[in-house]
Design a protein around this motif. Structure first.
Motif, PDB file in Angstrom:
ATOM      1  N   GLN A 181      -7.149  -0.512  -3.149  1.00  0.00           N
ATOM      2  CA  GLN A 181      -6.873   0.919  -3.080  1.00  0.00           C
ATOM      3  C   GLN A 181      -6.894   1.498  -4.500  1.00  0.00           C
ATOM      4  O   GLN A 181      -6.305   0.915  -5.416  1.00  0.00           O
ATOM      5  CB  GLN A 181      -5.508   1.179  -2.442  1.00  0.00           C
ATOM      6  CG  GLN A 181      -5.484   0.952  -0.950  1.00  0.00           C
ATOM      7  CD  GLN A 181      -4.272   1.563  -0.272  1.00  0.00           C
ATOM      8  OE1 GLN A 181      -3.247   1.806  -0.908  1.00  0.00           O
ATOM      9  NE2 GLN A 181      -4.371   1.805   1.023  1.00  0.00           N
ATOM     10  N   THR A 191      -1.108  13.034   5.227  1.00  0.00           N
ATOM     11  CA  THR A 191      -1.623  11.744   4.766  1.00  0.00           C
ATOM     12  C   THR A 191      -2.422  11.020   5.840  1.00  0.00           C
ATOM     13  O   THR A 191      -2.266  11.251   7.035  1.00  0.00           O
ATOM     14  CB  THR A 191      -0.461  10.831   4.327  1.00  0.00           C
ATOM     15  OG1 THR A 191       0.412  10.609   5.444  1.00  0.00           O
ATOM     16  CG2 THR A 191       0.325  11.468   3.194  1.00  0.00           C
ATOM     17  N   TYR A 192      -3.275  10.115   5.362  1.00  0.00           N
ATOM     18  CA  TYR A 192      -3.939   9.198   6.273  1.00  0.00           C
ATOM     19  C   TYR A 192      -2.894   8.304   6.937  1.00  0.00           C
ATOM     20  O   TYR A 192      -1.819   8.068   6.371  1.00  0.00           O
ATOM     21  CB  TYR A 192      -4.928   8.313   5.509  1.00  0.00           C
ATOM     22  CG  TYR A 192      -6.142   9.039   4.989  1.00  0.00           C
ATOM     23  CD1 TYR A 192      -7.221   9.301   5.826  1.00  0.00           C
ATOM     24  CD2 TYR A 192      -6.228   9.442   3.663  1.00  0.00           C
ATOM     25  CE1 TYR A 192      -8.351   9.956   5.351  1.00  0.00           C
ATOM     26  CE2 TYR A 192      -7.347  10.101   3.177  1.00  0.00           C
ATOM     27  CZ  TYR A 192      -8.403  10.352   4.031  1.00  0.00           C
ATOM     28  OH  TYR A 192      -9.511  11.004   3.554  1.00  0.00           O
ATOM     29  N   ASN A 204       0.834  -1.209   0.000  1.00  0.00           N
ATOM     30  CA  ASN A 204       0.000   0.000   0.000  1.00  0.00           C
ATOM     31  C   ASN A 204       0.864   1.253   0.000  1.00  0.00           C
ATOM     32  O   ASN A 204       2.049   1.217   0.313  1.00  0.00           O
ATOM     33  CB  ASN A 204      -0.932   0.008   1.208  1.00  0.00           C
ATOM     34  CG  ASN A 204      -2.103  -0.946   1.027  1.00  0.00           C
ATOM     35  OD1 ASN A 204      -2.429  -1.336  -0.095  1.00  0.00           O
ATOM     36  ND2 ASN A 204      -2.720  -1.347   2.119  1.00  0.00           N
ATOM     37  N   HIS A 261       4.812   2.195  -0.446  1.00  0.00           N
ATOM     38  CA  HIS A 261       5.346   2.238  -1.814  1.00  0.00           C
ATOM     39  C   HIS A 261       6.384   1.147  -2.050  1.00  0.00           C
ATOM     40  O   HIS A 261       7.506   1.401  -2.502  1.00  0.00           O
ATOM     41  CB  HIS A 261       5.915   3.625  -2.117  1.00  0.00           C
ATOM     42  CG  HIS A 261       4.946   4.735  -1.856  1.00  0.00           C
ATOM     43  ND1 HIS A 261       3.742   4.834  -2.516  1.00  0.00           N
ATOM     44  CD2 HIS A 261       4.984   5.778  -0.986  1.00  0.00           C
ATOM     45  CE1 HIS A 261       3.085   5.897  -2.070  1.00  0.00           C
ATOM     46  NE2 HIS A 261       3.812   6.479  -1.146  1.00  0.00           N
ATOM     47  N   GLU A 305       0.923   5.770   0.778  1.00  0.00           N
ATOM     48  CA  GLU A 305       0.401   6.818   1.646  1.00  0.00           C
ATOM     49  C   GLU A 305      -0.437   7.757   0.784  1.00  0.00           C
ATOM     50  O   GLU A 305      -0.011   8.139  -0.313  1.00  0.00           O
ATOM     51  CB  GLU A 305       1.539   7.601   2.299  1.00  0.00           C
ATOM     52  CG  GLU A 305       2.263   6.861   3.396  1.00  0.00           C
ATOM     53  CD  GLU A 305       3.308   7.732   4.068  1.00  0.00           C
ATOM     54  OE1 GLU A 305       3.258   7.888   5.295  1.00  0.00           O
ATOM     55  OE2 GLU A 305       4.179   8.247   3.356  1.00  0.00           O
ATOM     56  N   TYR A 306      -1.596   8.146   1.307  1.00  0.00           N
ATOM     57  CA  TYR A 306      -2.516   8.928   0.498  1.00  0.00           C
ATOM     58  C   TYR A 306      -2.995  10.152   1.258  1.00  0.00           C
ATOM     59  O   TYR A 306      -3.237  10.093   2.467  1.00  0.00           O
ATOM     60  CB  TYR A 306      -3.686   8.054   0.049  1.00  0.00           C
ATOM     61  CG  TYR A 306      -3.187   6.870  -0.739  1.00  0.00           C
ATOM     62  CD1 TYR A 306      -2.626   7.052  -2.001  1.00  0.00           C
ATOM     63  CD2 TYR A 306      -3.187   5.594  -0.193  1.00  0.00           C
ATOM     64  CE1 TYR A 306      -2.113   5.981  -2.719  1.00  0.00           C
ATOM     65  CE2 TYR A 306      -2.677   4.522  -0.903  1.00  0.00           C
ATOM     66  CZ  TYR A 306      -2.143   4.728  -2.160  1.00  0.00           C
ATOM     67  OH  TYR A 306      -1.613   3.667  -2.862  1.00  0.00           O
ATOM     68  N   ALA A 309      -5.325   3.904  -5.949  1.00  0.00           N
ATOM     69  CA  ALA A 309      -4.014   4.146  -6.544  1.00  0.00           C
ATOM     70  C   ALA A 309      -3.373   2.848  -7.017  1.00  0.00           C
ATOM     71  O   ALA A 309      -2.688   2.823  -8.052  1.00  0.00           O
ATOM     72  CB  ALA A 309      -3.100   4.851  -5.541  1.00  0.00           C
ATOM     73  N   ASN A 310      -3.577   1.766  -6.287  1.00  0.00           N
ATOM     74  CA  ASN A 310      -3.015   0.487  -6.708  1.00  0.00           C
ATOM     75  C   ASN A 310      -3.752  -0.084  -7.916  1.00  0.00           C
ATOM     76  O   ASN A 310      -3.170  -0.820  -8.719  1.00  0.00           O
ATOM     77  CB  ASN A 310      -3.015  -0.513  -5.554  1.00  0.00           C
ATOM     78  CG  ASN A 310      -1.755  -0.421  -4.704  1.00  0.00           C
ATOM     79  OD1 ASN A 310      -0.811   0.283  -5.067  1.00  0.00           O
ATOM     80  ND2 ASN A 310      -1.737  -1.118  -3.591  1.00  0.00           N
ATOM     81  N   GLU A 362      -1.039  16.979  -0.181  1.00  0.00           N
ATOM     82  CA  GLU A 362      -0.132  15.853  -0.417  1.00  0.00           C
ATOM     83  C   GLU A 362       0.631  15.399   0.820  1.00  0.00           C
ATOM     84  O   GLU A 362       0.816  14.195   1.040  1.00  0.00           O
ATOM     85  CB  GLU A 362       0.853  16.212  -1.530  1.00  0.00           C
ATOM     86  CG  GLU A 362       1.759  15.051  -1.923  1.00  0.00           C
ATOM     87  CD  GLU A 362       2.633  15.371  -3.123  1.00  0.00           C
ATOM     88  OE1 GLU A 362       3.419  14.504  -3.512  1.00  0.00           O
ATOM     89  OE2 GLU A 362       2.523  16.496  -3.655  1.00  0.00           O
TER      90      GLU A 362
END
Length: 462
Positions: A131, A40-41, A29, A59, A31-32, A133-134, A37
């Protein structure tokens, strides 16, 4: 992290299950941002990545190349800018060594590695991404649109068959989480009284988890409106005569979860009606847990709990007729709309990202997707020694459901709508504990958290 031998052994077992062809791709996973930016969560690593590699760092990706007999972790060491802001931390190389992986490459090389594999039409196995982004990243890596993703059922089934059987060191982590969660629940019981806000209790629960180096395993449900199954609103003020439902658990730094629920009076004692209905749920809980053992289908345990609930509600006067007939007709779902429990481990709903059809059911006995109640049962298959699961029967009074079904005269032979209408504002009752399945029975995990009426009232009066 566990020992490097643990992760090597897990990967070796997976390789044996998968055979010697293709590539197994694991995406960690990221960081978002919450609102910009750099804000992050909180980071939470993917659980399957944690299981096979153990590295809590954003990442990252990893491949197990079955054809070339190699394992590679893709990621980047801290840049000088990151060092300025974050300070020197343990290197990725060091973490990989603890994971038993000697080969590392920069994250940017992953695309080339997979592109080369695709040019020779090698099979790339991957798990379902969850997720956003993934999903985008996987589409770019495999040159696929998201609509064309085909996660590997072979890999999913291999991962499930491993992760569902808990190692002793995993059980130990779950029990650590349960020890902390027990403190959380006793604190909630101690704090509850008229005039207290739900969010005050929720804040105290979260503080205890943080003090023990744990995170919440899920957003706590702390509510006087327990008829709402997943009620995350916490703005109500506790009042005399109400019940407070507390469904809260934590996860350890290793990622292992607990999941407990208790329901208790805002006053020091239960009212007569609260006492009788609470005992109905407690009887269902005891009846269900006593059926737990390897080889028993959890769907049967669920229906056994439903039978006990129905008989108790008939005795109370909210249902009528024969309890077995009521359950066969699914009339009990007026009060028990959800499933009896679910797998638990690295995820509080363990492996749910891989698909309930793989985790909780079998191809020969698929999940019911239409029937109200059973469609919400996350686990139905035969239990195995080493499974960890929750048992959480409940009864819930949902005004909108009562009104709709009464207008339809639905289950009128089994539901006493005249009396039920007097309980629209009652709320709900749930009792939940966590169990390890054994060959001849079960072991309740963690410290014994008080649950009987006498125990709760004695604690509240102390």
């Amino acid at each position: 992290m566990f020992s490097s031998q643990t992760y090597r052994k897990r990967r070796e077992t997976l390789i044996q299950k998968m055979g010697r062809q293709g590539i197994l791709l694991f995406l960690g996973n990221g960081e978002y941002p919450i609102n910009f930016e750099d804000n992050t969560y909180p980071f939470r690593q993917d659980s399957s990545f944690l299981y096979y590699f153990g590295i809590q760092q954003p990442h990252l990706a990893a491949i197990i190349d079955l054809d070339e007999n190699r394992t590679v972790i893709f990621g980047d060491e801290m840049s000088i800018d990151a060092l300025v802001w974050m300070g020197r931390q343990e290197t990725l190389q060091s973490k990989c060594e603890k994971s038993g992986v000697s080969e590392t490459r920069s994250f940017g090389e992953l695309a080339h590695y997979l592109a080369m594999a695709m040019t020779t039409q090698r099979k790339i196995h991957y798990l379902p991404p969850y997720q956003p982004a993934n999903k985008i990243l996987l589409g770019e890596l495999l040159q696929l649109s998201i609509a064309d993703f085909k996660p590997s059922s072979t890999l999913i089934q291999a991962v499930v068959s491993q992760r569902e059987i808990k190692e002793e060191q995993e059980i130990s982590e779950i029990e650590k989480a349960l020890t902390v969660s027990t403190k959380m629940h006793l604190t909630a019981m101690r704090m509850a009284q008229p005039g207290v806000k739900e969010y005050e209790i929720a804040a105290a629960i979260q503080q205890i988890a943080a003090q023990e180096n744990c995170a919440l395993a899920y957003p706590s449900i702390v509510t006087v409106k327990g008829g709402i199954l997943h009620n995350h609103f916490q703005g109500n003020t506790l009042k005399s005569g109400q019940l407070l439902l507390n469904d809260s658990g934590c996860e350890t730094a290793m990622g292992y979860a607990s999941d407990l629920t208790r329901t208790f009076p805002v006053d020091r004692t239960f009212t007569t009606e609260q006492r009788e209905l609470y005992q109905v749920v407690l009887d269902a809980f005891e009846g269900a847990k006593n059926k737990l053992k390897a080889g028993v289908k959890f769907k049967e345990v669920h229906l056994h709990a439903a039978l006990i609930l129905s008989q108790g509600l008939i005795d109370f006067g909210l249902m009528k007729g024969n309890a077995a007939d009521a359950v066969a007709a699914h009339a009990h779902t007026m009060f028990f709309q959800c499933g009896l429990g679910h797998m638990m481990g690295l995820d509080v709903h363990d492996m749910e990202d891989l698909g309930e059809q793989y985790v909780g059911y079998t191809p020969n006995e698929p999940k019911e997707t239409q029937l109200f109640g059973l469609k919400s049962l996350r686990l139905g298959k035969a239990l195995k020694s080493g499974h960890v699961l929750t048992v959480e029967p409940g009864i819930y009074f949902i005004p909108e459901l009562i009104e709709r079904w009464e207008a339809e005269k639905k289950y009128a032979d089994f539901i006493n709508y005249e009396k039920l209408n007097q309980y629209k504002g009652f709320g709900g009752i749930r009792i939940e504990d966590n169990f390890l399945i054994e060959e001849k029975g079960y072991r309740q995990l963690g410290p014994e958290l008080i649950r009987t009426i006498a125990e709760i009232e004695a604690f509240r009066m102390d």
